[in-house]
Design a protein around this motif. Structure first.
Motif, PDB file in Angstrom:
ATOM      1  N   ASP A   1       0.863  -1.180   0.000  1.00 11.90           N
ATOM      2  CA  ASP A   1       0.000   0.000   0.000  1.00 11.90           C
ATOM      3  C   ASP A   1       0.895   1.223   0.000  1.00 11.90           C
ATOM      4  O   ASP A   1       1.802   1.328   0.834  1.00 11.90           O
ATOM      5  N   LEU A   2       0.654   2.144  -0.939  1.00 12.83           N
ATOM      6  CA  LEU A   2       1.488   3.339  -1.073  1.00 12.83           C
ATOM      7  C   LEU A   2       0.637   4.595  -0.986  1.00 12.83           C
ATOM      8  O   LEU A   2      -0.401   4.691  -1.656  1.00 12.83           O
ATOM      9  N   ALA A   3       1.079   5.555  -0.190  1.00 10.61           N
ATOM     10  CA  ALA A   3       0.445   6.869  -0.102  1.00 10.61           C
ATOM     11  C   ALA A   3      -1.050   6.769   0.183  1.00 10.61           C
ATOM     12  O   ALA A   3      -1.845   7.524  -0.364  1.00 10.61           O
ATOM     13  N   GLY A   4      -1.440   5.812   1.008  1.00 14.93           N
ATOM     14  CA  GLY A   4      -2.845   5.661   1.371  1.00 14.93           C
ATOM     15  C   GLY A   4      -3.691   4.896   0.373  1.00 14.93           C
ATOM     16  O   GLY A   4      -4.895   4.737   0.576  1.00 14.93           O
ATOM     17  N   THR A   5      -3.081   4.426  -0.703  1.00 20.82           N
ATOM     18  CA  THR A   5      -3.806   3.647  -1.709  1.00 20.82           C
ATOM     19  C   THR A   5      -3.484   2.170  -1.538  1.00 20.82           C
ATOM     20  O   THR A   5      -2.314   1.773  -1.579  1.00 20.82           O
ATOM     21  N   ALA A   6      -4.533   1.369  -1.335  1.00 21.29           N
ATOM     22  CA  ALA A   6      -4.335  -0.072  -1.150  1.00 21.29           C
ATOM     23  C   ALA A   6      -3.898  -0.719  -2.457  1.00 21.29           C
ATOM     24  O   ALA A   6      -4.502  -0.486  -3.506  1.00 21.29           O
ATOM     25  N   GLY A   7      -2.846  -1.510  -2.396  1.00 20.48           N
ATOM     26  CA  GLY A   7      -2.392  -2.250  -3.564  1.00 20.48           C
ATOM     27  C   GLY A   7      -3.190  -3.525  -3.735  1.00 20.48           C
ATOM     28  O   GLY A   7      -3.932  -3.942  -2.848  1.00 20.48           O
ATOM     29  N   GLU A   8      -3.041  -4.137  -4.895  1.00 22.27           N
ATOM     30  CA  GLU A   8      -3.693  -5.414  -5.171  1.00 22.27           C
ATOM     31  C   GLU A   8      -2.777  -6.550  -4.717  1.00 22.27           C
ATOM     32  O   GLU A   8      -1.577  -6.515  -4.971  1.00 22.27           O
ATOM     33  N   PRO A   9      -3.326  -7.568  -4.065  1.00 22.03           N
ATOM     34  CA  PRO A   9      -2.485  -8.702  -3.677  1.00 22.03           C
ATOM     35  C   PRO A   9      -1.945  -9.426  -4.915  1.00 22.03           C
ATOM     36  O   PRO A   9      -2.660  -9.590  -5.901  1.00 22.03           O
TER      37      PRO A   9
ATOM     38  N   SER B   1       3.782   8.325  -7.506  1.00 24.18           N
ATOM     39  CA  SER B   1       4.574   9.511  -7.770  1.00 24.18           C
ATOM     40  C   SER B   1       5.383   9.878  -6.532  1.00 24.18           C
ATOM     41  O   SER B   1       4.883   9.815  -5.402  1.00 24.18           O
ATOM     42  N   ALA B   2       6.654  10.252  -6.736  1.00 27.52           N
ATOM     43  CA  ALA B   2       7.541  10.595  -5.625  1.00 27.52           C
ATOM     44  C   ALA B   2       8.282  11.895  -5.909  1.00 27.52           C
ATOM     45  O   ALA B   2       9.474  11.902  -6.205  1.00 27.52           O
ATOM     46  N   PRO B   3       7.578  13.048  -5.816  1.00 29.38           N
ATOM     47  CA  PRO B   3       8.282  14.316  -5.989  1.00 29.38           C
ATOM     48  C   PRO B   3       9.278  14.537  -4.846  1.00 29.38           C
ATOM     49  O   PRO B   3       9.153  13.919  -3.778  1.00 29.38           O
ATOM     50  N   GLN B   4      10.241  15.388  -5.054  1.00 32.99           N
ATOM     51  CA  GLN B   4      11.271  15.620  -4.045  1.00 32.99           C
ATOM     52  C   GLN B   4      10.658  15.991  -2.689  1.00 32.99           C
ATOM     53  O   GLN B   4       9.787  16.846  -2.605  1.00 32.99           O
ATOM     54  N   GLY B   5      11.131  15.308  -1.640  1.00 28.45           N
ATOM     55  CA  GLY B   5      10.770  15.653  -0.275  1.00 28.45           C
ATOM     56  C   GLY B   5       9.441  15.121   0.232  1.00 28.45           C
ATOM     57  O   GLY B   5       9.152  15.231   1.422  1.00 28.45           O
ATOM     58  N   ARG B   6       8.611  14.556  -0.612  1.00 26.44           N
ATOM     59  CA  ARG B   6       7.303  14.052  -0.166  1.00 26.44           C
ATOM     60  C   ARG B   6       7.478  12.782   0.652  1.00 26.44           C
ATOM     61  O   ARG B   6       8.079  11.813   0.193  1.00 26.44           O
ATOM     62  N   ALA B   7       6.964  12.782   1.883  1.00 21.28           N
ATOM     63  CA  ALA B   7       6.997  11.591   2.734  1.00 21.28           C
ATOM     64  C   ALA B   7       5.847  10.682   2.315  1.00 21.28           C
ATOM     65  O   ALA B   7       4.675  11.050   2.444  1.00 21.28           O
ATOM     66  N   ILE B   8       6.178   9.509   1.808  1.00 19.42           N
ATOM     67  CA  ILE B   8       5.186   8.581   1.266  1.00 19.42           C
ATOM     68  C   ILE B   8       4.979   7.422   2.240  1.00 19.42           C
ATOM     69  O   ILE B   8       5.907   6.654   2.505  1.00 19.42           O
ATOM     70  N   PRO B   9       3.767   7.269   2.805  1.00 22.51           N
ATOM     71  CA  PRO B   9       3.503   6.113   3.659  1.00 22.51           C
ATOM     72  C   PRO B   9       3.548   4.816   2.846  1.00 22.51           C
ATOM     73  O   PRO B   9       2.968   4.736   1.764  1.00 22.51           O
ATOM     74  N   VAL B  10       4.247   3.823   3.380  1.00 22.13           N
ATOM     75  CA  VAL B  10       4.385   2.513   2.741  1.00 22.13           C
ATOM     76  C   VAL B  10       4.009   1.444   3.758  1.00 22.13           C
ATOM     77  O   VAL B  10       4.512   1.458   4.879  1.00 22.13           O
ATOM     78  N   THR B  11       3.118   0.535   3.365  1.00 19.89           N
ATOM     79  CA  THR B  11       2.778  -0.618   4.195  1.00 19.89           C
ATOM     80  C   THR B  11       2.991  -1.869   3.357  1.00 19.89           C
ATOM     81  O   THR B  11       2.457  -1.973   2.253  1.00 19.89           O
ATOM     82  N   LEU B  12       3.787  -2.786   3.866  1.00 17.56           N
ATOM     83  CA  LEU B  12       4.062  -4.049   3.193  1.00 17.56           C
ATOM     84  C   LEU B  12       3.300  -5.153   3.900  1.00 17.56           C
ATOM     85  O   LEU B  12       3.415  -5.310   5.123  1.00 17.56           O
ATOM     86  N   LEU B  13       2.512  -5.906   3.134  1.00 22.99           N
ATOM     87  CA  LEU B  13       1.683  -6.968   3.714  1.00 22.99           C
ATOM     88  C   LEU B  13       2.013  -8.311   3.087  1.00 22.99           C
ATOM     89  O   LEU B  13       2.190  -8.405   1.868  1.00 22.99           O
ATOM     90  N   LEU B  14       2.090  -9.319   3.920  1.00 20.71           N
ATOM     91  CA  LEU B  14       2.400 -10.665   3.482  1.00 20.71           C
ATOM     92  C   LEU B  14       1.286 -11.587   3.954  1.00 20.71           C
ATOM     93  O   LEU B  14       0.780 -11.435   5.066  1.00 20.71           O
TER      94      LEU B  14
END
Length: 193
Positions: A99-107, A127-140
């Motif tokens: 899940d990136l930037a609050g958007t749930a990814g597809e399994p 998208s990763a513009p300079q300086g933007r803190a991007i929330p990342v959640t990795l799910l297994l």
């Protein structure tokens, strides 16, 4: 139900490799930083500490790591997350999701045995513009019907900053491993069913 024990984390250094495809180019890996304390301290991939206590069971999905990522260079880029050097035992399956930037990814379901040519599966991009803190959640996780006994799952999470727009590639696409920043954290599954 079976149990799972995390076997540990091995980190591979940051590298920059020239592209071998005209549509993709990695930025210098020093542009990619991570924070697991809400943005107080930023550093290389070693800042990420996966959850070492999760115990996946068939039908379950678990947060393996939750952190921030950012691009520190003055160039627009795309943050991409991959199932890098992943592995699942013969005939077993696992699910990966980012899940990136609050958007749930597809399994993404991956089945063993994994060969080196299977590594580098694209899971998500944003998208990763300079300086933007991007929330990342990795799910297994493990599919609900998994019944293989005594097998292992190695997530092999990997990351890159690329100048390729996410629309040019689709989840499931593969890239060479030399272009990725790796977080290796093997999980050994001790039984299912």
């Amino acid at each position: 139900m079976g149990s799972v024990a995390l076997a540990g984390v091995a980190l591979v250094g940051l590298t920059r490799v020239l592209p071998d495809e005209p549509t993709m180019f990695d930025l210098n890996a020093s542009c990619l930083q991570f924070s697991q304390d809400g943005g107080e301290f930023w550093g290389p991939v070693g800042e990420i500490t996966p959850d070492r206590a999760i115990r996946p069971v068939p039908g379950g999905e678990y947060v393996h790591a939750d952190f921030l990522a950012r691009n520190t260079c003055d160039v627009a880029a795309t943050l991409t997350v991959y199932a890098g050097r992943w592995h699942v035992s013969d005939a077993a399956t696992g699910t990966w999701r980012a899940d990136l930037a609050g958007t749930a990814g597809e399994p993404t379901t991956l089945t063993g045995p994994a060969r080196q040519s299977d590594w580098g599966v694209l899971l998500a991009a944003t998208s990763a513009p300079q300086g933007r803190a991007i929330p990342v959640t990795l799910l297994l996780g493990m599919p609900g019907g998994e019944a293989i006994q005594d097998y292992s799952i190695t997530p092999g999470w990997a990351f890159a900053l690329e100048d390729t727009a996410p629309s040019l590639r689709s989840p499931g696409d593969r890239v060479p491993m030399g272009r990725l920043v790796h977080l290796d954290s093997p999980i050994t599954h001790l039984g299912a069913g």
